[in-house]
Enzyme design. Structure first.
Site, PDB file in Angstrom:
ATOM      1  N   LYS A 176     -13.950   1.653  -2.448  1.00  9.43           N
ATOM      2  CA  LYS A 176     -14.796   2.102  -1.335  1.00  9.43           C
ATOM      3  C   LYS A 176     -16.022   2.816  -1.872  1.00  9.43           C
ATOM      4  O   LYS A 176     -17.152   2.562  -1.443  1.00  9.43           O
ATOM      5  CB  LYS A 176     -14.011   3.059  -0.434  1.00  9.43           C
ATOM      6  CG  LYS A 176     -13.026   2.380   0.485  1.00  9.43           C
ATOM      7  CD  LYS A 176     -12.478   3.374   1.492  1.00  9.43           C
ATOM      8  CE  LYS A 176     -11.331   2.769   2.265  1.00  9.43           C
ATOM      9  NZ  LYS A 176     -10.603   3.737   3.064  1.00  9.43           N
TER      10      LYS A 176
ATOM     11  N   GLU B 203       0.826  -1.204   0.000  1.00  9.53           N
ATOM     12  CA  GLU B 203       0.000   0.000   0.000  1.00  9.53           C
ATOM     13  C   GLU B 203       0.866   1.261   0.000  1.00  9.53           C
ATOM     14  O   GLU B 203       0.460   2.295  -0.520  1.00  9.53           O
ATOM     15  CB  GLU B 203      -0.919  -0.017   1.232  1.00  9.53           C
ATOM     16  CG  GLU B 203      -2.332   0.385   0.897  1.00  9.53           C
ATOM     17  CD  GLU B 203      -3.329   0.111   2.012  1.00  9.53           C
ATOM     18  OE1 GLU B 203      -4.231  -0.705   1.781  1.00  9.53           O
ATOM     19  OE2 GLU B 203      -3.209   0.707   3.090  1.00  9.53           O
TER      20      GLU B 203
ATOM     21  N   HIS C 225       8.371 -26.662   0.315  1.00  5.76           N
ATOM     22  CA  HIS C 225       7.676 -27.750  -0.398  1.00  5.76           C
ATOM     23  C   HIS C 225       6.521 -27.216  -1.226  1.00  5.76           C
ATOM     24  O   HIS C 225       5.608 -27.958  -1.574  1.00  5.76           O
ATOM     25  CB  HIS C 225       7.191 -28.790   0.608  1.00  5.76           C
ATOM     26  CG  HIS C 225       8.333 -29.437   1.332  1.00  5.76           C
ATOM     27  ND1 HIS C 225       8.943 -30.579   0.912  1.00  5.76           N
ATOM     28  CD2 HIS C 225       9.025 -29.030   2.432  1.00  5.76           C
ATOM     29  CE1 HIS C 225       9.935 -30.889   1.727  1.00  5.76           C
ATOM     30  NE2 HIS C 225      10.011 -29.955   2.663  1.00  5.76           N
TER      31      HIS C 225
END
Ligand code: PA5
Length: 477
Positions: A446, A303, A332
């Site tokens: 938003k 961010e 792995h």
């Protein structure tokens, strides 16, 4: 005197930044960084260091003062935490992003790995939950395991306006009113901005205990403010030691010379790597305790540095994608890609020198050499060897990697680590000439949410969205 005030102990607990494997002597001429590449950045580094100082002076980096200027609030946090410990079975954080990731990371690092499952007498403190999503199943599930009347809720939102957190708050407030009636306000603590947003208004009107996030401390830089300190104190973490660790790192990073300043050096190397096309930054702790430090770092790095424009308004589309991994588990799963895939990554290991437990591997199956060689060693030796082996494999494959070494995991080293990564991020932002402290890219989503839920003033956006959402059936199989 507490150990974290003793110079010798502090020196023993100093975390180290080992960047050997970023350098051409180790990783090869093609990929490696040369000392002269760093020296060639002198002017840019100088400007960035000056920018950091200027911002700090003007209050634009108030997070840097948190290790020093919170004596009063720390006293209040400790008093409040003691009351919560006496009166509540559960402590639940409601928050998202910077208002949740720090508390999660520090809890995982410094408390028992199965903290909530411990019997009460061993745990000693309230069970701890962070609800950082609005998945209805998870929210409903929370109320299957906690009794609202036995729970303190800490609503954390810097802006005091984040829809996700406010939705959670509304649900919890209702539940509490049903459970305890008028006394519901004794079950809510608000952590928010002193002036801005609705939460502070509500808190004042309804009489919630409130802690303030100082102005100039953005969400992802707020872990050392009451955002992180209250949850830490409630679960028994020594917050003085945490802050002392951050102050120690601040001091260690107080010079402008990158060859003497670990956070500035870390940022400079990442800057050079970004310019060499290393678009991915992997954080790989070799410790389950540090697992969520990689989540916290991912938000901080993504961010802060993922920006379209630089501070002069030029379109730059910069940043480096953070990836979370865990040693040895992801050996792995992902290490194959790291060693043989594209040359687009910098891998940062978090290494712990002394774990808080020793676990010996017993001998057995002498007739099976592939099993018996393990006997007589310990998991401590094994994890250490595997980290070293992965580092070596990457080096052999000419992959840039670096290691942050923690002598052990304790509040002092975690304070240092948080501060180191924050400083690295801020300095990298200065080098990239971007604003590391805003997040305009999150705003569009938003606004779209407001529009879709019919918030007043977002009617036009809703019309725009409805057009955009008209998906074609042929593209859905
Ligand atoms: O770093 C930031 O500022 C953001 O990621 C915020 O932490 C996040 O959006 C939550 O915001 P708030 O604390 O205002 O609810």
């Amino acid at each position: 005197m507490e150990k974290f005030r003793q110079q010798k102990w502090k020196e023993d607990m100093r975390i180290r930044f080992d960047f050997n494997n970023m350098m051409e002597e180790f990783v090869g001429t093609e990929e490696g960084i040369q000392k002269k590449d760093i020296l060639a950045m002198e002017d840019r580094i100088h400007r960035a260091a000056a920018g950091m100082k200027e911002k700090r002076k003007k209050g634009g980096m108030a997070w840097r003062d948190l290790p020093y200027n919170q004596a009063e609030v720390v006293a209040d946090i400790k008093k409040t935490a003691a009351e919560i410990q006496r009166s509540f079975e559960n402590f639940v954080v409601l928050g998202i992003g910077g208002s949740a990731l720090g508390p999660i990371a520090v809890h995982q690092a410094l408390n028992h790995i199965y903290y909530n499952e411990l019997p009460k007498d061993l745990r000693g403190y309230p069970r701890f939950y962070v609800v950082d999503n609005i998945d209805p199943e998870r929210m409903a599930a929370l109320f299957d395991i906690i009794e609202p009347k036995e729970t303190m809720f800490n609503v954390i939102t810097k802006s005091g306006a984040t829809s996700e957190t406010m939705a959670q708050f509304l649900i919890v407030r209702n539940m509490l009113r049903e459970a305890v009636g008028d006394k519901y306000n004794n079950h809510i603590i608000a952590t928010t901005d002193k002036e801005k947003g609705n939460l502070v208004k509500i808190a004042r009107e309804e009489g919630f205990k409130t802690f303030y996030i100082p102005a100039g401390v953005g969400g992802r830089f707020s872990e050392l403010s009451p955002v992180g300190l209250l949850p830490a104190a409630v679960t028994g973490i020594d917050i003085d030691e945490l802050l002392a660790g951050a102050a120690f790192m601040d001091e260690a990073c107080s010079v402008d010379n990158v060859f003497e300043n670990p956070a500035y050096m870390a940022a400079t190397l990442q800057y050079i790597a970004i310019n060499k096309g290393k678009n991915i930054s992997v954080m790989m702790p070799y410790s389950d305790g540090l697992k969520y430090m990689a989540d916290w770092y991912a938000q901080l790095w993504a961010e802060s540095l993922g920006k379209r424009y630089d501070v002069d308004g030029n379109q730059v589309f910069t940043g480096q994608t953070p990836v979370k991994a865990l040693g040895v588990t992801d050996q792995h799963s992902q290490v194959q890609l790291y060693t043989e895939g594209p040359f687009d990554k910098v891998i940062t290991f978090l290494r712990v020198d002394r774990y808080r437990a020793e676990m010996n591997i017993p001998s057995g199956y002498q007739d099976m050499p592939a099993v018996s060689f393990l006997g007589g060693h310990s998991l401590n030796e094994l994890i250490r060897a595997e980290q070293w082996a992965t580092e070596y494999a990457l080096l052999k494959a000419n992959r840039l990697n670096r290691t942050i070494v923690l002598p052990e995991i304790n509040p002092f080293t975690i304070g240092q680590l948080l501060y180191f990564l924050e400083l690295e991020t801020a300095f990298c932002g200065e080098l990239l000439n971007i604003n590391a402290f805003d997040q305009p890219g999150v705003e569009e989503g938003k606004k779209a949410t407001f529009a879709l839920l019919g918030r007043e003033g977002y009617e036009e956006k809703r019309a725009e969205l409805e057009k955009g959402l008209n998906k074609k059936k042929e593209y859905i199989l």
